[in-house]
Design a protein around this motif. Structure first.
Motif, PDB file in Angstrom:
ATOM      1  N   GLU A  43      -3.418  17.341  16.278  1.00 20.07           N
ATOM      2  CA  GLU A  43      -4.223  15.953  15.987  1.00 20.07           C
ATOM      3  C   GLU A  43      -3.504  14.950  15.376  1.00 20.07           C
ATOM      4  OE1 GLU A  43      -7.315  15.637  17.121  1.00 20.07           O
ATOM      5  OE2 GLU A  43      -7.449  17.423  17.898  1.00 20.07           O
ATOM      6  N   VAL A  44      -3.858  13.603  15.361  1.00 20.29           N
ATOM      7  CA  VAL A  44      -3.192  12.791  14.672  1.00 20.29           C
ATOM      8  C   VAL A  44      -3.401  12.891  13.186  1.00 20.29           C
ATOM      9  CG1 VAL A  44      -2.833  10.409  14.422  1.00 20.29           C
ATOM     10  CG2 VAL A  44      -2.781  11.291  16.564  1.00 20.29           C
ATOM     11  N   VAL A  45      -2.695  13.093  12.242  1.00 22.92           N
ATOM     12  CA  VAL A  45      -2.848  12.922  10.812  1.00 22.92           C
ATOM     13  C   VAL A  45      -3.222  11.302  10.340  1.00 22.92           C
ATOM     14  CG1 VAL A  45      -2.245  13.634   8.423  1.00 22.92           C
ATOM     15  CG2 VAL A  45      -1.661  15.111  10.463  1.00 22.92           C
ATOM     16  N   ARG A  46      -4.154  11.207   9.758  1.00 22.70           N
ATOM     17  CA  ARG A  46      -4.464   9.844   9.375  1.00 22.70           C
ATOM     18  C   ARG A  46      -4.156   9.661   8.129  1.00 22.70           C
ATOM     19  NH1 ARG A  46      -4.762   7.110  13.995  1.00 22.70           N
ATOM     20  NH2 ARG A  46      -6.227   8.242  15.459  1.00 22.70           N
ATOM     21  N   TYR A  47      -3.395   8.625   7.528  1.00 22.78           N
ATOM     22  CA  TYR A  47      -3.391   8.213   6.172  1.00 22.78           C
ATOM     23  C   TYR A  47      -3.346   6.736   6.137  1.00 22.78           C
ATOM     24  CZ  TYR A  47       1.264   7.406   8.745  1.00 22.78           C
ATOM     25  OH  TYR A  47       2.375   7.018   9.557  1.00 22.78           O
ATOM     26  N   ALA A  48      -3.723   6.311   4.823  1.00 19.91           N
ATOM     27  CA  ALA A  48      -3.976   4.775   4.497  1.00 19.91           C
ATOM     28  C   ALA A  48      -3.195   4.400   3.707  1.00 19.91           C
ATOM     29  CB  ALA A  48      -5.410   4.785   3.965  1.00 19.91           C
ATOM     30  N   THR A  49      -2.222   5.005   2.832  1.00 19.33           N
ATOM     31  CA  THR A  49      -1.371   4.344   1.923  1.00 19.33           C
ATOM     32  C   THR A  49      -0.106   5.164   1.991  1.00 19.33           C
ATOM     33  OG1 THR A  49      -1.981   6.367   0.153  1.00 19.33           O
ATOM     34  CG2 THR A  49      -3.262   4.040   0.131  1.00 19.33           C
ATOM     35  N   ARG A  50       0.897   4.745   1.496  1.00 13.35           N
ATOM     36  CA  ARG A  50       2.169   5.348   1.355  1.00 13.35           C
ATOM     37  C   ARG A  50       2.262   6.673   0.798  1.00 13.35           C
ATOM     38  NH1 ARG A  50       7.239   2.968   2.907  1.00 13.35           N
ATOM     39  NH2 ARG A  50       8.759   4.465   2.856  1.00 13.35           N
ATOM     40  N   ASP A  51       1.630   6.896  -0.200  1.00 12.90           N
ATOM     41  CA  ASP A  51       1.369   8.137  -1.258  1.00 12.90           C
ATOM     42  C   ASP A  51       0.798   9.207  -0.055  1.00 12.90           C
ATOM     43  OD1 ASP A  51       2.416   7.247  -3.295  1.00 12.90           O
ATOM     44  OD2 ASP A  51       0.579   6.676  -4.416  1.00 12.90           O
ATOM     45  N   ARG A  55       2.422  12.612   1.034  1.00  9.36           N
ATOM     46  CA  ARG A  55       2.020  14.133   0.899  1.00  9.36           C
ATOM     47  C   ARG A  55       1.652  14.785   2.145  1.00  9.36           C
ATOM     48  NH1 ARG A  55      -1.424  11.321  -2.965  1.00  9.36           N
ATOM     49  NH2 ARG A  55      -3.061  10.927  -1.308  1.00  9.36           N
ATOM     50  N   ALA A  56       1.368  14.212   3.344  1.00  8.93           N
ATOM     51  CA  ALA A  56       1.538  14.572   4.623  1.00  8.93           C
ATOM     52  C   ALA A  56       2.899  15.374   5.053  1.00  8.93           C
ATOM     53  CB  ALA A  56       0.842  13.849   5.601  1.00  8.93           C
TER      54      ALA A  56
END
Length: 277
Positions: A43-51, A55-56
């Motif tokens: 699954e695509v791992v969603r992230y909204a910030t560089r932090d 972490r991912a």
């Protein structure tokens, strides 16, 4: 606490392994780490910030390192350890493990198939052995200095192509947030290759292009800037498969070089001429 006789004997046994035996055990370790990463893939791992992105990425790295670090440290307890895939330049003398626990990690997070696990033993700044495992295909590429390059035990040979105009070439982005000079040089080099090669491929990571050069599937790869972890495994695979390495001006490549070219012998000079204009 002093070491037990069993522990002392085990360490002595590991130290006496030949480089070929070390390679076999290194390949086993990267395959097991790849299995652990494959279980996290899909699954695509969603992230909204560089932090959140960092972490991912770290979670994937840690999953593989939990397997790789103890296994490789047991093989060579006195070897140094490099796991930062963005580090470049020469290492201090002696033995070092240069590991990329998730080469193409960002692709893994985006459910793209182009990622691998790599481990390379470097001795006095020369790669001695390397293992590159592609968990989604099950393929393992290995090379040993003076012993050839192999895909699952089958010998690899670079392309016989002698005309760059008939060749498939590739490049990669060495790292995010490159400085402007490097970005502009990458762009101009792609333009030059579009005029001189048959097809130009551009994607990350570098290692997956380099295994294709070693296997004769593509004819040349180049990159500006770069890091040890994304170039050393492929550098050894390509040279042991009969290819040539240099920087973009044709000088001998070292980890300190600002550019990197790996190519079949028949197109190497043409690739360098194209990139150095």
């Amino acid at each position: 606490m002093s070491a037990t006789p069993q522990t002392t004997n085990a360490v002595a046994s590991q130290a006496s392994l030949s480089d070929a035996e070390l390679l076999d055990r290194t390949a086993s370790a990267v395959r097991d780490a790849g299995t652990a990463l494959r279980e996290r893939f899909g699954e695509v791992v969603r992230y909204a910030t560089r932090d959140e992105l960092m972490r991912a990425l770290a979670a994937n790295d840690d999953t593989a390192l939990d397997i790789l670090r103890p296994r490789l440290t047991e093989l060579r307890p006195d070897a140094g350890w490099v796991e930062d895939e963005l580090d470049g330049g020469e290492l201090p003398s002696g033995e070092w493990w240069v590991v990329d626990p998730a080469e193409g990690n960002v692709n893994h997070l985006h459910a793209l198939p182009d990622w691998a696990v790599t481990a390379t033993l470097v001795r006095d700044n020369l790669p001695v052995l390397t293992a590159v495992h592609l968990p989604l295909t099950g393929e393992t590429y290995t090379a040993l200095t003076g012993g050839g390059a192999f895909l699952d035990g089958r010998p690899l040979h670079v392309s016989p192509t002698e005309d760059l105009g008939l060749g498939i070439v590739a490049t990669s982005q060495a790292r995010p947030d490159e400085d402007e000079e490097v970005v502009r040089r990458v762009g101009s080099s792609i333009t030059a290759m579009l005029f001189n090669a048959l097809v130009v491929r551009t994607s990350v990571p570098a290692t997956l292009h380099l295994v294709n050069v070693a296997a004769g599937r593509i004819d040349a790869f180049w990159q500006f800037a770069g890091a040890r972890a994304d170039l050393l495994p492929g550098a050894l695979l390509v040279t042991e498969a009969g290819g040539r390495l240099s920087d973009a001006e044709g000088r001998p490549w070292t980890p300190r070089s600002a550019s990197f070219v790996a190519a079949a012998p028949g197109v190497h000079a043409q690739a360098v001429a194209t990139l150095s204009r």
